[in-house]
Design a protein around this motif. Structure first.
Motif, PDB file in Angstrom:
ATOM      1  N   GLY A 198     -22.453   4.824 -20.031  1.00  0.00           N
ATOM      2  CA  GLY A 198     -21.614   5.314 -18.952  1.00  0.00           C
ATOM      3  C   GLY A 198     -21.046   4.252 -18.048  1.00  0.00           C
ATOM      4  O   GLY A 198     -20.269   4.569 -17.133  1.00  0.00           O
ATOM      5  N   TYR A 199     -21.424   2.990 -18.226  1.00  0.00           N
ATOM      6  CA  TYR A 199     -20.891   1.920 -17.392  1.00  0.00           C
ATOM      7  C   TYR A 199     -19.497   1.515 -17.883  1.00  0.00           C
ATOM      8  O   TYR A 199     -19.187   1.664 -19.070  1.00  0.00           O
ATOM      9  CB  TYR A 199     -21.827   0.704 -17.405  1.00  0.00           C
ATOM     10  N   PRO A 200     -18.659   0.994 -16.993  1.00  0.00           N
ATOM     11  CA  PRO A 200     -17.303   0.616 -17.414  1.00  0.00           C
ATOM     12  C   PRO A 200     -17.320  -0.454 -18.506  1.00  0.00           C
ATOM     13  O   PRO A 200     -18.195  -1.328 -18.514  1.00  0.00           O
ATOM     14  CB  PRO A 200     -16.672   0.073 -16.129  1.00  0.00           C
ATOM     15  N   GLY A 201     -16.357  -0.391 -19.399  1.00  0.00           N
ATOM     16  CA  GLY A 201     -16.283  -1.384 -20.468  1.00  0.00           C
ATOM     17  C   GLY A 201     -16.001  -2.780 -19.956  1.00  0.00           C
ATOM     18  O   GLY A 201     -16.293  -3.767 -20.637  1.00  0.00           O
ATOM     19  N   TYR A 202     -15.447  -2.881 -18.736  1.00  0.00           N
ATOM     20  CA  TYR A 202     -15.113  -4.195 -18.170  1.00  0.00           C
ATOM     21  C   TYR A 202     -16.238  -4.760 -17.300  1.00  0.00           C
ATOM     22  O   TYR A 202     -16.026  -5.740 -16.568  1.00  0.00           O
ATOM     23  CB  TYR A 202     -13.829  -4.100 -17.328  1.00  0.00           C
ATOM     24  N   MET A 203     -17.443  -4.152 -17.355  1.00  0.00           N
ATOM     25  CA  MET A 203     -18.525  -4.608 -16.474  1.00  0.00           C
ATOM     26  C   MET A 203     -18.908  -6.061 -16.749  1.00  0.00           C
ATOM     27  O   MET A 203     -19.248  -6.813 -15.834  1.00  0.00           O
ATOM     28  CB  MET A 203     -19.752  -3.699 -16.606  1.00  0.00           C
ATOM     29  N   PRO A 219     -27.747  -2.269 -20.262  1.00  0.00           N
ATOM     30  CA  PRO A 219     -26.520  -3.066 -20.105  1.00  0.00           C
ATOM     31  C   PRO A 219     -26.531  -4.049 -18.942  1.00  0.00           C
ATOM     32  O   PRO A 219     -25.980  -5.153 -19.063  1.00  0.00           O
ATOM     33  CB  PRO A 219     -25.442  -1.995 -19.909  1.00  0.00           C
ATOM     34  N   ILE A 220     -27.161  -3.698 -17.818  1.00  0.00           N
ATOM     35  CA  ILE A 220     -27.103  -4.594 -16.652  1.00  0.00           C
ATOM     36  C   ILE A 220     -27.869  -5.897 -16.912  1.00  0.00           C
ATOM     37  O   ILE A 220     -27.291  -6.988 -16.798  1.00  0.00           O
ATOM     38  CB  ILE A 220     -27.609  -3.877 -15.387  1.00  0.00           C
ATOM     39  N   PRO A 221     -29.179  -5.869 -17.252  1.00  0.00           N
ATOM     40  CA  PRO A 221     -29.853  -7.141 -17.571  1.00  0.00           C
ATOM     41  C   PRO A 221     -29.307  -7.791 -18.830  1.00  0.00           C
ATOM     42  O   PRO A 221     -29.280  -9.028 -18.933  1.00  0.00           O
ATOM     43  CB  PRO A 221     -31.324  -6.742 -17.742  1.00  0.00           C
ATOM     44  N   ASP A 222     -28.862  -6.992 -19.794  1.00  0.00           N
ATOM     45  CA  ASP A 222     -28.354  -7.542 -21.038  1.00  0.00           C
ATOM     46  C   ASP A 222     -27.113  -8.396 -20.790  1.00  0.00           C
ATOM     47  O   ASP A 222     -27.031  -9.552 -21.235  1.00  0.00           O
ATOM     48  CB  ASP A 222     -28.031  -6.396 -22.004  1.00  0.00           C
ATOM     49  N   LEU A 223     -26.148  -7.863 -20.063  1.00  0.00           N
ATOM     50  CA  LEU A 223     -24.921  -8.604 -19.780  1.00  0.00           C
ATOM     51  C   LEU A 223     -25.198  -9.772 -18.831  1.00  0.00           C
ATOM     52  O   LEU A 223     -24.626 -10.858 -18.977  1.00  0.00           O
ATOM     53  CB  LEU A 223     -23.869  -7.674 -19.183  1.00  0.00           C
ATOM     54  N   ILE A 228     -17.169   4.446  -9.391  1.00  0.00           N
ATOM     55  CA  ILE A 228     -15.717   4.295  -9.238  1.00  0.00           C
ATOM     56  C   ILE A 228     -15.006   4.562 -10.565  1.00  0.00           C
ATOM     57  O   ILE A 228     -13.959   5.204 -10.621  1.00  0.00           O
ATOM     58  CB  ILE A 228     -15.388   2.880  -8.707  1.00  0.00           C
ATOM     59  N   GLY A 229     -15.596   4.064 -11.658  1.00  0.00           N
ATOM     60  CA  GLY A 229     -15.014   4.302 -12.973  1.00  0.00           C
ATOM     61  C   GLY A 229     -14.947   5.783 -13.307  1.00  0.00           C
ATOM     62  O   GLY A 229     -13.960   6.261 -13.879  1.00  0.00           O
ATOM     63  N   ALA A 230     -15.988   6.522 -12.919  1.00  0.00           N
ATOM     64  CA  ALA A 230     -15.999   7.963 -13.171  1.00  0.00           C
ATOM     65  C   ALA A 230     -14.929   8.670 -12.342  1.00  0.00           C
ATOM     66  O   ALA A 230     -14.262   9.601 -12.819  1.00  0.00           O
ATOM     67  CB  ALA A 230     -17.371   8.538 -12.864  1.00  0.00           C
ATOM     68  N   ALA A 231     -14.751   8.220 -11.081  1.00  0.00           N
ATOM     69  CA  ALA A 231     -13.729   8.818 -10.230  1.00  0.00           C
ATOM     70  C   ALA A 231     -12.327   8.557 -10.777  1.00  0.00           C
ATOM     71  O   ALA A 231     -11.417   9.380 -10.618  1.00  0.00           O
ATOM     72  CB  ALA A 231     -13.849   8.276  -8.806  1.00  0.00           C
ATOM     73  N   ARG A 232     -12.141   7.428 -11.439  1.00  0.00           N
ATOM     74  CA  ARG A 232     -10.839   7.095 -12.031  1.00  0.00           C
ATOM     75  C   ARG A 232     -10.664   7.732 -13.408  1.00  0.00           C
ATOM     76  O   ARG A 232      -9.617   7.556 -14.033  1.00  0.00           O
ATOM     77  CB  ARG A 232     -10.705   5.579 -12.162  1.00  0.00           C
ATOM     78  N   GLU A 233     -11.694   8.442 -13.864  1.00  0.00           N
ATOM     79  CA  GLU A 233     -11.676   9.090 -15.168  1.00  0.00           C
ATOM     80  C   GLU A 233     -11.436   8.093 -16.297  1.00  0.00           C
ATOM     81  O   GLU A 233     -10.704   8.363 -17.250  1.00  0.00           O
ATOM     82  CB  GLU A 233     -10.618  10.202 -15.195  1.00  0.00           C
ATOM     83  N   TYR A 271     -25.018  -2.569  -7.385  1.00  0.00           N
ATOM     84  CA  TYR A 271     -23.617  -2.970  -7.525  1.00  0.00           C
ATOM     85  C   TYR A 271     -23.006  -2.342  -8.778  1.00  0.00           C
ATOM     86  O   TYR A 271     -21.901  -1.789  -8.745  1.00  0.00           O
ATOM     87  CB  TYR A 271     -23.516  -4.495  -7.582  1.00  0.00           C
ATOM     88  N   CYS A 272     -23.725  -2.417  -9.888  1.00  0.00           N
ATOM     89  CA  CYS A 272     -23.215  -1.867 -11.147  1.00  0.00           C
ATOM     90  C   CYS A 272     -23.118  -0.348 -11.107  1.00  0.00           C
ATOM     91  O   CYS A 272     -22.209   0.237 -11.713  1.00  0.00           O
ATOM     92  CB  CYS A 272     -24.096  -2.316 -12.312  1.00  0.00           C
ATOM     93  N   GLU A 273     -24.042   0.298 -10.385  1.00  0.00           N
ATOM     94  CA  GLU A 273     -23.950   1.747 -10.227  1.00  0.00           C
ATOM     95  C   GLU A 273     -22.692   2.125  -9.445  1.00  0.00           C
ATOM     96  O   GLU A 273     -22.059   3.153  -9.713  1.00  0.00           O
ATOM     97  CB  GLU A 273     -25.192   2.288  -9.510  1.00  0.00           C
ATOM     98  N   ALA A 274     -22.316   1.286  -8.478  1.00  0.00           N
ATOM     99  CA  ALA A 274     -21.075   1.524  -7.736  1.00  0.00           C
ATOM    100  C   ALA A 274     -19.869   1.395  -8.657  1.00  0.00           C
ATOM    101  O   ALA A 274     -18.915   2.182  -8.564  1.00  0.00           O
ATOM    102  CB  ALA A 274     -20.966   0.550  -6.565  1.00  0.00           C
TER     103      ALA A 274
END
Length: 471
Positions: free
Chosen positions: A276-281, A318-322, A264-269, A257-260
């Protein structure tokens, strides 16, 4: 309903179109291609004159000649009690060949936040049949307790075991007056082989009758993965708060899910955050995890077990941390225990259930539950420390006391943790097994257990429990 032929850019899973009217965030979109296909999408970003649309089925076949229709509503999940026993794809469409779903209601998949004032504190026990969880890291109704795993470990086997074994003993004792139990299984980015294993297990064990399965496969569009858990949770909320079910939601794998989100974040630049994960994750994950809970005046409950694979076995990722910040504990699936053949390979030392103390004890599970868990945890931790010492000085250099703790650590793993993926243990059996292990230690070492419980449950050398004597 206006129809636009104003697509000016396609970037990964995103389509950008010019508009001449305000478009709502999360609004549902239909895109009709030249070859007659109709694709669904969702407004991801809306500004003056331009909208960004994430397309669920992928952007293949879309060009500048495709037409765009905005439906004026957000994505809704058709819900009914008849969903139990059904299998859906990642967008909520039936894929089991069953009859068409006739919904009783259509609910917004974003869901409304539970008012903190209306929340009821979680404190009722859910039995998973897994001793490492029931005995040492107890799950309670309304809790969110993730499983931290890693690539190649049998977290899916553990998820299936919990899905088919989970029950509410208190409700079962009350008979027909108690709420029913249901399981919502949301799979994101799994392989076709894994999907087949899940379905074979659900059908073989009969667990499908009380379950709703949402399956997003690895070759499905990544954008679909952002919708799947929300569809699952919307279904769970309906069954819990409208139909009074106790619902257990299992989501695997949150890493996909987080990779998705990152794709998407990369596509939106977007400007990327950590790794590399979005700041709003963090906020995005919270909108999912915080949908667990109980509401005052409602019989039902939503309990979550999200499963995530830690990249590189790194729990500071970031994923397990958050996830750890948002949820109430974690269950660790351990690589070393798995290599030893322990099933399920749950390491109780880094595992934690922050709500355990409120859901166990007299009137909830058994009066000695807390003391037994604390003593086994302490004894196992000491045995683990002594293993490191043995590697240096050898076992012959240790005292008799230390050798007993080493034996306890071995027996704890082979007898208590290693129960297999097909064994369903009642809580009474789990606690009795704990006493059997603790009774191999001298009574004076049991300094975390009330003396009254020792007199009642401690097993003597003849293998019989010592009964409490009245003065």
């Amino acid at each position: 309903m206006k129809e636009y032929e104003t697509i000016n850019e396609i970037s990964g899973p995103l389509v950008y179109a010019e508009v001449d009217e305000p478009i709502g965030y999360d609004e549902i979109v239909e895109i009709e291609t030249d070859d007659g296909r109709t694709l669904r999408g969702q407004v991801l970003e809306s500004s003056d004159g331009l909208v960004a649309i994430q397309v669920f089925e992928g952007t293949s076949g879309i060009d500048r000649n495709a037409s765009v229709r905005f439906l004026g509503e957000t994505l809704k999940m058709p819900v009914t009690e008849d969903l139990l026993g059904r299998v859906m794809d990642g967008t909520g469409q039936p894929i089991d060949g069953g009859p068409e779903i006739v919904p009783e209601s259509r609910e917004d998949i974003i869901g409304a936040a539970i008012n903190p004032y209306s929340r009821e504190y979680p404190e009722e026990f859910i039995q998973t049949g897994v001793s490492a969880i029931d005995g040492m890291n107890t799950l309670v109704r309304g809790q969110k307790l993730p499983i931290f795993s890693a690539s190649g470990l049998p977290h899916n086997d553990l998820a299936l075991q919990i899905a088919r074994q989970a029950s509410v003993p208190e409700e079962e004792e009350e008979g027909e007056e108690g709420s029913e139990f249901a399981v919502i299984f949301g799979a994101m980015g799994i392989t076709q082989e894994e999907a087949n294993e899940f379905m074979d297990d659900f059908e073989r064990t009969g667990a499908l009758e009380r379950s709703v399965v949402f399956a997003n496969l690895a070759d499905d569009p990544a954008v679909e993965r952002t919708v799947t858990p929300r569809l699952a949770l919307t279904t769970a909320e309906y069954l819990a708060f409208e139909k009074d079910y106790h619902v257990l939601v299992i989501l695997t794998d949150m890493t996909n899910y987080c990779e998705a989100l990152r794709e998407i974040g990369a596509a939106r630049e977007e400007v990327p955050g950590r790794r590399g994960y979005p700041g709003y994750m963090y906020t995005d994950l919270a909108t999912l995890y915080e949908r667990a809970g109980r509401i005052q005046g409602r019989e039902g409950s939503v309990t979550q077990i999200p499963i995530l694979t830690m990249p590189g076995d790194d729990d500071t990722h970031p994923i397990p941390d958050l996830t750890g910040y948002i949820t109430e504990g974690q269950i660790y699936v351990d690589r070393d225990l798995n290599s030893q053949g322990v099933q399920p390979p749950v390491n109780v030392l880094p595992s934690l259930s922050r709500l355990m103390d409120d859901g166990i004890g007299e009137g909830l599970t058994r009066e000695d539950h807390g003391d037994v868990a604390n003593q086994m945890y302490a004894a196992y931790a000491e045995g683990e420390n002594l293993r490191d010492l043995v590697n240096i000085v050898g076992r012959e250099a240790l005292s008799d006391r230390d050798n007993k703790y080493l034996d306890f650590a071995d027996d704890f793993e082979t007898d208590f943790i290693d129960q297999g993926f097909d064994t369903n243990r009642e809580l009474e059996d789990t606690l009795d097994l704990g006493w059997e292990l603790l009774s191999k230690l001298p009574k004076e070492e049991l300094n975390r257990i009330d003396e009254e419980f020792i007199e009642t449950y401690y097993v003597d050398d003849e293998g019989e429990e010592v009964e409490a004597t009245a003065d």
